[in-house]
Design a protein around this motif. Structure first.
Motif, PDB file in Angstrom:
ATOM      1  N   LYS A  77       5.795   5.660   4.491  1.00 53.60           N
ATOM      2  CA  LYS A  77       7.095   5.356   5.112  1.00 53.60           C
ATOM      3  C   LYS A  77       8.241   5.442   4.100  1.00 53.60           C
ATOM      4  N   ILE A  78       8.109   4.779   2.976  1.00 57.46           N
ATOM      5  CA  ILE A  78       9.177   4.790   1.973  1.00 57.46           C
ATOM      6  C   ILE A  78       9.374   6.205   1.431  1.00 57.46           C
ATOM      7  N   LYS A 123       0.804  -1.226   0.000  1.00 60.52           N
ATOM      8  CA  LYS A 123       0.000   0.000   0.000  1.00 60.52           C
ATOM      9  C   LYS A 123       0.839   1.280   0.000  1.00 60.52           C
ATOM     10  N   GLN A 124       2.149   1.177  -0.024  1.00 64.64           N
ATOM     11  CA  GLN A 124       2.997   2.363   0.062  1.00 64.64           C
ATOM     12  C   GLN A 124       2.718   3.356  -1.073  1.00 64.64           C
ATOM     13  N   THR A 125       2.789   4.630  -0.745  1.00 63.29           N
ATOM     14  CA  THR A 125       2.584   5.669  -1.764  1.00 63.29           C
ATOM     15  C   THR A 125       3.700   5.662  -2.797  1.00 63.29           C
ATOM     16  N   TYR A 126       4.911   5.285  -2.373  1.00 62.49           N
ATOM     17  CA  TYR A 126       6.024   5.151  -3.309  1.00 62.49           C
ATOM     18  C   TYR A 126       5.995   3.733  -3.867  1.00 62.49           C
ATOM     19  N   ILE A 181      18.613   0.958   0.612  1.00 59.70           N
ATOM     20  CA  ILE A 181      18.067  -0.260   1.207  1.00 59.70           C
ATOM     21  C   ILE A 181      17.307   0.088   2.483  1.00 59.70           C
ATOM     22  N   MET A 182      16.133  -0.538   2.626  1.00 65.77           N
ATOM     23  CA  MET A 182      15.373  -0.465   3.869  1.00 65.77           C
ATOM     24  C   MET A 182      15.210  -1.883   4.407  1.00 65.77           C
TER      25      MET A 182
END
Length: 310
Positions: free
Chosen positions: A101-102, A27-30, A88-89
């Motif tokens: 978050k990203i 679901k991340q926007t990025y 990297i995350m």
């Protein structure tokens, strides 16, 4: 076009919560990310769940470990195959990422690189929200020391791996993760503090789930028996931390860094002198109680022969 960012996840027996975590990443926007998951020989349905998500989203890749390595070396294997990644995350298997978050993490680390250059090792970490296993908020504050530097990190780690983004310069500086490392995030943070930059993002970007099966950060039982057990575990943790730090010092012994030399000198001293030097070094833990326990540890348990590198 957006750059592809690499997310690394090490899993083991995570079937209870991993779906929620994977959904939160999707679901991340990025959108330009690749999630690489290495399972450490789970005995539950974690691999099957991951394979299901791989079919649903081609950005998710699965590696099935041939033998159980433990979380530190599991992440080391993931990093080994991601050394060419620009950013990297790291994701735990049981948390939930907030939608941006990203996006927030990437924006911040890029701003730092614009200022200091891409060749400078950088780690940026955000705040997190502590929650119960059913996502109810907990009144636990984030660790936020005034001095976010090497001296503080040698005392305790205040950076959680699930909150960080690291650039390529840091990953390549820190790889491989030492077998003596207490955690992969601690090892990366030490390198950033010594060779580069640590940056704190003053925003909550995730829900940090607390439950009894947590590898790190679980809710503590408050019974007397539990407290005694916790002290014993704390002593073992301090021994591991010291081995890690000495391993790190050995790696960079040619740098003749004054902070690293001072720390090593503490451990080579005898009993009360050791405590006095630790106090002058400003060795402190995350709380007053933990600091007291550590000084008791220095007096009663830790011996100079333990300062030898395995």
């Amino acid at each position: 076009m957006e750059e592809t960012l690499t997310i690394l996840m090490a899993t083991y027996n995570g079937e209870r919560f991993i779906r929620e975590q994977l959904d939160s990443i999707i679901k991340q926007t990025y959108k330009e990310w690749c999630l690489v998951i290495r399972d450490d020989c789970s005995k539950d349905n974690t691999p099957d769940i991951i394979k299901e998500y791989c079919l649903r989203d081609t950005r998710i890749k699965f590696i099935s470990g041939e033998k159980n390595l433990g979380p530190v070396l599991n992440f080391n294997e993931l990093i080994k195959d991601s050394l060419s990644s620009k950013y990297i995350m790291f994701a735990d298997q049981d948390d939930i990422w907030l939608d941006s978050k990203i996006e927030i993490s990437l924006k911040n680390i890029k701003n730092i690189e614009e200022r200091y250059g891409e060749n400078v090792p950088i780690i940026a970490y955000s705040k997190l929200k502590y929650v119960t296993e059913d996502l109810k908020p907990l009144n636990i504050k984030n660790s936020n020391p005034k001095n976010k530097n090497l001296r503080t990190l040698l005392s305790f780690n205040f950076i959680w791996g699930c909150t960080i983004i690291a650039n390529s310069a840091l990953i390549n500086e820190a790889y491989p993760i030492s077998k003596a490392a207490q955690n992969h995030d601690y090892w990366l943070a030490l390198h950033a503090a010594h060779k580069g930059i640590i940056y704190h993002i003053e925003k909550e970007t995730m829900l940090y789930r607390q439950h009894k099966a947590n590898v790190t950060g679980g809710i503590n039982n408050r019974s007397l028996k539990s407290k005694i057990k916790k002290i014993n575990n704390q002593f073992s943790s301090y021994e591991q931390q010291i081995k890690q730090n000495l391993n790190f010092i050995t790696k960079y012994q040619e740098d003749n860094n004054q902070v690293l030399l001072e720390y090593k000198n503490i451990l080579l001293s005898d009993f009360f002198i050791r405590v006095i030097k630790a106090y002058k070094f400003s060795v402190k833990k995350n709380s007053l109680l933990e600091t007291i326990i550590f000084y008791i540890f220095l007096l009663s348990k830790y011996q100079k022969e333990n300062s030898k590198i395995d």
